[in-house]
Design a protein around this motif. Sequence first.
Motif, PDB file in Angstrom:
ATOM      1  N   LYS A  55      -4.899   6.733   2.626  1.00  0.00           N
ATOM      2  CA  LYS A  55      -5.183   7.928   1.835  1.00  0.00           C
ATOM      3  C   LYS A  55      -6.251   7.631   0.784  1.00  0.00           C
ATOM      4  N   THR A  57      -7.795   9.102  -2.797  1.00  0.00           N
ATOM      5  CA  THR A  57      -7.572   9.997  -3.927  1.00  0.00           C
ATOM      6  C   THR A  57      -8.730   9.874  -4.906  1.00  0.00           C
ATOM      7  N   ASP A  80      -6.802  13.744  -1.641  1.00  0.00           N
ATOM      8  CA  ASP A  80      -6.122  14.280  -2.818  1.00  0.00           C
ATOM      9  C   ASP A  80      -6.999  14.062  -4.042  1.00  0.00           C
ATOM     10  N   ILE A 108      -0.548   7.555 -10.854  1.00  0.00           N
ATOM     11  CA  ILE A 108      -0.586   7.731  -9.399  1.00  0.00           C
ATOM     12  C   ILE A 108       0.314   6.725  -8.722  1.00  0.00           C
TER      13      ILE A 108
END
Length: 261
Positions: A55, A57, A80, A108
């Motif tokens: 992922k 971010t 994100d 986070i």
Amino acid sequence: MNIIVLVKQVPDTSEVKINRETNTLIRDGVPSIINPYDRYAIEEALRLREQHGGKVTAVTMGPPQAADALKEAVSLGVDDVVLLSDRAFAGADTWATSYVLAKGIKKIGDFDLVIAGKQAIDGDTAQVGPETADMLGIPFVAYIRKIEHVDGKKMVAERLMDEGYDVVETSLPALITVVKEINQPRLPSLKGKMKAKGLKVASLTAKDIGAEENQCGLKGSPTKVVRIFPPAPRGQREMLKGPIEEQVGAVARKLKEQSLI
């Protein structure tokens, strides 16, 4: 592999305005862009995700309008976003900015790598990357031009130097800053644009990330801009007129008179 990209929204260089009372940049209502070096950081994060999964971010600190930069990051493929926005953050120098970013990253939680551009074009200090790494207590490597190998425990990369490059190895998690030689940033996709268009960016305040307000913004900045002024003109100037041949001859004579040729 979970990657965090630090993104900064900077004023369009043709539209820079200064608040004469605080000697800080006026960002509200000023046309802004993603810091160009951060585009290379976004691209490298996306490439690593495509190779290893995980992922990406994007994180930024700024006023509410900085959400536009995060939406653009989403249009490029970021998964994100996190907007750190609070009036208490206003006027921050690199130290106070790094403090807030580090607090936001800790909020986070789980991450393997933090990537940022080598510097921002509005400040040109190249200090936020190393300061944020220090506050996170993780290794830092600057001027990465190529990532040769990365896994869950370490990364091997090429660091650009004045003459050639170094091959460096660091444990993970780590924070790196990248140079433009590392890749060619992609353009937004139609799917990404549609996702960004409908995105509602929520912001986190100082309280949300557990930041102490006396360490944020102007209050938390050990350095301050005392005065802004244009450089004083040096020497005397003379405008030459007439055909270009006459001007060239006049310049040559004046240089010879001053023993410069």
